[in-house]
Motif scaffolding. Structure first.
Motif, short mmCIF file in Angstrom:
data_model
loop_
_atom_site.label_atom_id
_atom_site.label_comp_id
_atom_site.label_asym_id
_atom_site.label_seq_id
_atom_site.Cartn_x
_atom_site.Cartn_y
_atom_site.Cartn_z
N ARG A 292 -16.53 -41.21 37.35
CA ARG A 292 -17.93 -41.59 37.25
C ARG A 292 -18.01 -43.04 36.82
NH1 ARG A 292 -19.68 -41.34 31.81
NH2 ARG A 292 -18.17 -40.32 30.42
N MET A 293 -19.18 -43.62 36.99
CA MET A 293 -19.38 -45.01 36.61
C MET A 293 -20.51 -45.11 35.59
SD MET A 293 -18.93 -47.33 40.04
CE MET A 293 -17.30 -47.68 40.69
N GLU A 294 -20.39 -46.07 34.70
CA GLU A 294 -21.46 -46.32 33.74
C GLU A 294 -21.69 -47.81 33.63
OE1 GLU A 294 -18.72 -46.03 29.70
OE2 GLU A 294 -19.86 -44.27 30.38
N LEU A 295 -22.95 -48.18 33.43
CA LEU A 295 -23.34 -49.58 33.35
C LEU A 295 -22.99 -50.12 31.97
CD1 LEU A 295 -24.72 -51.44 35.42
CD2 LEU A 295 -26.88 -50.97 34.27
N LEU A 296 -22.10 -51.11 31.92
CA LEU A 296 -21.67 -51.67 30.64
C LEU A 296 -22.57 -52.82 30.21
CD1 LEU A 296 -17.77 -51.86 30.71
CD2 LEU A 296 -19.21 -50.23 29.51
N VAL A 297 -22.90 -53.70 31.15
CA VAL A 297 -23.66 -54.92 30.85
C VAL A 297 -24.80 -55.04 31.85
CG1 VAL A 297 -23.57 -57.44 30.67
CG2 VAL A 297 -21.59 -56.07 29.99
N GLY A 298 -26.00 -55.37 31.37
CA GLY A 298 -27.11 -55.65 32.26
C GLY A 298 -28.07 -54.47 32.42
N ASP A 299 -29.30 -54.80 32.82
CA ASP A 299 -30.34 -53.80 33.06
C ASP A 299 -30.85 -53.97 34.49
OD1 ASP A 299 -32.36 -51.97 32.96
OD2 ASP A 299 -33.66 -53.14 31.64
N VAL A 300 -30.68 -52.95 35.32
CA VAL A 300 -31.05 -53.05 36.74
C VAL A 300 -32.40 -52.42 37.04
CG1 VAL A 300 -28.62 -53.05 37.43
CG2 VAL A 300 -29.88 -50.88 37.35
N ARG A 301 -33.06 -51.84 36.07
CA ARG A 301 -34.31 -51.11 36.32
C ARG A 301 -35.37 -52.02 36.94
NH1 ARG A 301 -35.93 -46.30 35.19
NH2 ARG A 301 -34.07 -45.96 33.89
N ASP A 302 -35.94 -51.56 38.06
CA ASP A 302 -37.01 -52.28 38.78
C ASP A 302 -36.58 -53.65 39.29
OD1 ASP A 302 -38.80 -50.15 38.33
OD2 ASP A 302 -39.36 -50.95 36.37
N LYS A 303 -35.28 -53.83 39.49
CA LYS A 303 -34.77 -55.10 40.02
C LYS A 303 -34.07 -54.89 41.35
CE LYS A 303 -34.15 -57.37 35.53
NZ LYS A 303 -33.17 -58.00 34.61
N VAL A 304 -33.93 -55.98 42.10
CA VAL A 304 -33.16 -55.95 43.34
C VAL A 304 -31.68 -56.09 42.97
CG1 VAL A 304 -32.72 -57.10 45.54
CG2 VAL A 304 -35.06 -56.97 44.66
N ALA A 305 -30.93 -55.01 43.11
CA ALA A 305 -29.52 -55.01 42.75
C ALA A 305 -28.69 -55.51 43.93
CB ALA A 305 -29.07 -53.61 42.35
N ILE A 306 -27.86 -56.53 43.68
CA ILE A 306 -26.98 -57.11 44.71
C ILE A 306 -25.54 -56.82 44.28
CG2 ILE A 306 -26.34 -59.20 45.95
CD1 ILE A 306 -29.11 -60.33 45.14
N LEU A 307 -24.96 -55.80 44.88
CA LEU A 307 -23.61 -55.36 44.53
C LEU A 307 -22.59 -56.20 45.31
CD1 LEU A 307 -22.08 -53.09 42.92
CD2 LEU A 307 -22.12 -51.77 45.03
N THR B 268 -15.57 -46.44 45.91
CA THR B 268 -16.15 -47.27 44.85
C THR B 268 -17.60 -47.59 45.15
OG1 THR B 268 -14.01 -48.27 44.31
CG2 THR B 268 -15.97 -49.48 43.64
N LEU B 269 -17.89 -47.94 46.41
CA LEU B 269 -19.27 -48.25 46.81
C LEU B 269 -20.18 -47.04 46.59
CD1 LEU B 269 -21.54 -49.80 48.18
CD2 LEU B 269 -20.56 -49.15 50.40
N THR B 270 -19.70 -45.86 46.95
CA THR B 270 -20.50 -44.64 46.80
C THR B 270 -20.86 -44.41 45.34
OG1 THR B 270 -19.48 -43.64 48.75
CG2 THR B 270 -20.54 -42.16 47.19
N LEU B 271 -19.87 -44.49 44.45
CA LEU B 271 -20.12 -44.28 43.02
C LEU B 271 -21.06 -45.34 42.46
CD1 LEU B 271 -16.52 -43.38 41.73
CD2 LEU B 271 -18.45 -41.83 41.96
N ALA B 272 -20.82 -46.60 42.84
CA ALA B 272 -21.63 -47.71 42.31
C ALA B 272 -23.08 -47.62 42.78
CB ALA B 272 -21.01 -49.04 42.71
N ALA B 273 -23.28 -47.36 44.07
CA ALA B 273 -24.64 -47.30 44.63
C ALA B 273 -25.43 -46.17 43.97
CB ALA B 273 -24.58 -47.10 46.14
N ARG B 274 -24.82 -45.03 43.79
CA ARG B 274 -25.52 -43.90 43.15
C ARG B 274 -25.82 -44.19 41.68
NH1 ARG B 274 -21.92 -39.14 46.09
NH2 ARG B 274 -23.03 -39.23 48.10
N THR B 275 -24.91 -44.87 41.00
CA THR B 275 -25.14 -45.24 39.61
C THR B 275 -26.33 -46.19 39.49
OG1 THR B 275 -22.79 -45.00 39.07
CG2 THR B 275 -24.12 -46.31 37.56
N LEU B 276 -26.39 -47.21 40.36
CA LEU B 276 -27.50 -48.16 40.33
C LEU B 276 -28.83 -47.47 40.66
CD1 LEU B 276 -25.80 -51.20 42.12
CD2 LEU B 276 -26.31 -50.97 39.69
#
Length: 332
Positions: free
Chosen positions: A209-224, A234-242
């Motif tokens: 699983r992935m967890e966000l360590l730094v930063g707040d993505v809520r209501d923002k345009v996330a650019i992975l 990795t993309l699948t886990l990251a996209a679902r986490t965001l």
């Protein structure tokens, strides 16, 4: 336009479309060469024109049949060396075995170093590559290595084609990409975030699983942002986490789209707007299977690096004002 001896462009079988695009941008025809396989799998090449005292550039990417393409490149280099080429430059948009750059466990090979030794042993004088998995790979060589970056193209794409990027946040899916995303975030004037991957247990087969360590993505345009996609895990886990953390929209920008083991149908179901890659690797078949895939053309960057190398000009200028104007014709 060119000084001294003329440029000779050769291409293997890995990515003929990119080689042709580079040749057209340079205004230099591809020198006919015919890599062929014998019935037992051995590779033979025949260069149809003289390369004596010429400045030779061989374009070959590390994609699809990586081992065959690497061997083909080594044989082309050796053939040019014995044909008295003045200088031989291997142009390798996606460097093979770049992920095997360190001994991360007992008895593990450092295969990227082995590839470097083979290129030099075959007679290579110079290497041009793009977005190495780890910058220290340049230190494996005793010859000049120019590591080009797709970052200027990516930034240009973000500014032109991603709505609301000013309210964006640049995200790395692992700690190894922290330097990459912080540099891009600084140039865009936005925040950055880091994701940490961990296993629920000590077993190799334990779920991840992935967890966000730094930063707040809520209501923002996330650019992975990442340098390579292979399985897409990795993309699948990251996209679902965001998505779970409340990102408004998710865009993914990756340098090398290998997709060797990726299940394209499962990628279509991810909560992302676009998956942007470069054409260091052929993307035609992948685009047919994945409607959200966009490929950026790097032929202008490769062609300009070849021209500057031949004329003895600075390569670092490729990442300044020159790169800012490449965004208008880069989507293929």
């Amino acid at each position: 336009m060119y000084h001294g001896n003329s440029i000779r462009l050769l291409a293997g079988n890995s990515h003929p479309e990119l080689a042709q695009a580079v040749a057209e941008r340079l205004g230099v025809p591809l020198t006919p060469c015919m890599p062929q396989k014998f019935s037992n799998g051995e590779i033979n090449v025949k260069i149809s024109e003289s390369v004596r005292e010429e400045d030779v550039f061989i374009i070959q990417s590390g994609c699809s049949d990586v081992n065959d393409n690497l061997m083909e490149l080594l044989i082309l280099i050796s053939a040019c060396k014995t044909a008295s080429a003045r200088r031989i430059t291997a142009v390798i948009p996606c460097f093979p075995y770049a992920r095997m750059d360190k001994k991360d466990e007992s008895r593990a090979p450092i295969t990227a170093k082995l590839v470097a030794n083979m290129l030099v042993g075959a007679g290579c004088d110079h290497v041009i590559t793009m977005d190495l998995h780890a910058s220290q790979i340049q230190g494996f060589f005793d010859i000049p290595v120019d590591n080009l970056f797709s970052e200027p193209l990516m930034i240009s794409y973000i500014k032109r084609h991603i709505d609301g990027w000013q309210n964006g946040i640049v995200v790395s899916p692992d700690a190894g990409g922290a330097k990459r995303v912080t540099a891009m975030a600084d140039k865009l004037g936005v925040e950055f975030a880091l994701i940490h991957r961990k296993r629920d247990g000590k077993s190799q087969n334990a779920p991840e699983r992935m967890e966000l360590l730094v930063g707040d993505v809520r209501d923002k345009v996330a650019i992975l942002v990442d340098d390579m996609i292979d399985t897409g895990h990795t993309l699948t886990l990251a996209a679902r986490t965001l998505h779970e953390k409340g990102a408004k929209t998710i865009y993914v920008l990756i340098s090398h789209g290998l997709f060797a083991e990726a299940h394209m149908a499962s990628l279509n179901s991810l909560p992302i707007e676009q998956l942007v890659v470069t054409n260091t690797i052929p993307q035609k078949e992948h685009k047919e299977q994945f409607s959200k895939l966009i490929a950026l053309d790097i032929s202008s960057t490769i062609a300009e690096s070849i021209r500057r190398t031949h004329n003895g000009e600075s390569i670092s200028l490729l990442f300044g004002e020159w790169a800012d104007g490449r965004g208008l014709d880069m989507i293929i």
